[in-house]
Design an enzyme around this catalytic site. Structure first.
Site, PDB file in Angstrom:
ATOM      1  N   HIS A 130       0.795  -1.231   0.000  1.00 17.04           N
ATOM      2  CA  HIS A 130       0.000   0.000   0.000  1.00 17.04           C
ATOM      3  C   HIS A 130       0.826   1.279   0.000  1.00 17.04           C
ATOM      4  CE1 HIS A 130      -3.668  -2.304   0.186  1.00 17.04           C
ATOM      5  NE2 HIS A 130      -3.178  -3.004   1.185  1.00 17.04           N
ATOM      6  N   CYS A 150      -6.938  -8.703   4.379  1.00 15.46           N
ATOM      7  CA  CYS A 150      -5.579  -8.572   3.849  1.00 15.46           C
ATOM      8  C   CYS A 150      -4.640  -9.543   4.558  1.00 15.46           C
ATOM      9  CB  CYS A 150      -5.066  -7.151   4.046  1.00 15.46           C
ATOM     10  SG  CYS A 150      -5.280  -6.108   2.599  1.00 15.46           S
TER      11      CYS A 150
END
Lengths: 258, 106
Positions: A178, A219
């Site tokens: 990310h 995740c």
């Protein structure tokens, strides 16, 4: 052919006016909204097409319904739902009474236990998500404004450490995707910058509403790590860090994501 | 308790074509998915959305297991006189939801 073009222009203007999160800040931070397909963006912009509004409507009914042994509704103490405007953008916060950092869902649950004297619905259950969505919805369009303070600063530091911690069989940290690979793709799916601007949100993959904790656990399963249980302090610490990372961005609840 | 969301204008001009958007909360379980124990999760879908306006049928939709959760249905209606738009969803396991909107024709 003039008419469709004009309608399109109106839609674009309306989209920006709704502050639906289409912001591409000068600092390069992007909401996941900006990377969605125009069709999904249109669903989020239109409250009548946004399926998350079903939960908001249910949350509104809950807000006004008496519950628990105390026989009180949220409205009995807090008044109209609009009084919650600005609350979601400054959570997680430090709860002085519990002497711990709690996220919005945790705070609502404490209220339910202490003031309504009602039992807690299971994490991610419909009533729990509905009331969180209704409260968070009140802050739509506001800038994320995380509070500071001793315990919160400590939680943010712990959260950042977790964010950068490699984990799971794939040995990946949150930051590796990310931060370092945001904007790229993972098996054909766009990797967003992971700004929690619209939780709880409706995800097409889930065919329903889900919280930020569910998203983080999702995740963790993805990198084949054992996810922290719902409500775990580690998840709240990650939430504190992520909200600080997204400070100033526009609040979108109830958002829609692929 | 399902709370449907319906968006229809409260007043329209005579003969005007307007859009009605509807959303209803429902899991739309297909009946084809195996559950945690390997057996199929029984089908649980909304089978029918019926809309009547001022006593006449406007639209009668048969939904299938292929329709996603929380079905969104939008359609157009032309009104010649004032009336009430009545929407009814019915489905498996006795599911039923309804909503009505009064529409004034000017």
């Amino acid at each position: 052919m003039k008419r469709p073009a004009r309608i399109w222009a109106i839609l674009v203007v309306a989209g920006f006016a709704a502050a639906a999160g289409a912001q591409t800040a000068t600092d390069g931070r992007r909401s996941g909204f900006a990377d969605m397909s125009p069709a999904l963006q249109a669903i989020q912009r239109d409250d009548m097409s946004n399926p998350a509004m079903l939960w908001v409507a249910e949350g509104e009914a809950q807000w006004n319904a008496r519950a628990g042994n105390a026989g009180k509704s949220c409205a009995d103490c807090h008044g109209a739902g609009e009084s919650m405007r600005g609350v979601a953008v400054r959570y997680p916060a430090f709860d002085a009474k519990a002497r711990t950092v709690v996220d919005l869902d945790g705070r609502i649950d404490r209220c339910r236990n202490e003031h309504q004297r009602a039992s807690s619905p299971a994490p991610e259950s419909r009533p729990r998500l509905a009331i969180a969505a209704y409260v968070a919805f009140q802050s739509r369009g506001m800038a994320i404004a995380p509070p500071t303070g001793g315990s919160l600063d400590a939680a943010a530091i712990a959260g950042e450490a977790l964010y950068r911690q490699r984990l799971g069989q794939l040995n990946l940290s949150c930051a590796q995707c990310h931060d370092e690979r945001a904007g790229g793709s993972l098996a054909g799916v766009a990797i967003p910058q992971a700004h929690p601007t619209g939780y709880p949100l409706y995800r097409s993959e889930w065919q329903g509403l889900g919280s930020l904790q569910r998203r983080i656990r999702n995740c963790m399963t993805g990198v084949r790590a054992e996810p922290y249980p719902f409500g775990a302090p580690e998840l709240v610490e990650l939430e504190v860090f992520l909200m600080r990372r997204a400070a100033g961005m526009a609040w979108e609840t109830p958002a829609v994501r692929p | 308790m399902a709370i449907p969301l319906v968006n229809a204008p409260a007043r329209v001009r005579r003969g005007e074509v307007f859009e009605v958007k509807t959303l209803v909360a429902h899991p739309m379980e297909t009946g084809f998915r195996p559950g945690m124990n390997g057996t199929l999760i029984p089908r649980d879908i909304v089978q029918r959305l019926r809309c009547r306006f001022a006593g006449a049928d406007v639209i009668d939709v048969a939904l299938s297991p292929a329709v996603a959760a929380n079905p969104y249905v939008a359609f157009h209606v032309r009104a010649e006189r004032s009336g009430t738009l009545e929407l009814t969803w019915t489905g498996d396991n006795g599911f039923s939801a309804s909503h009505s909107v009064a529409i004034a024709v000017e």
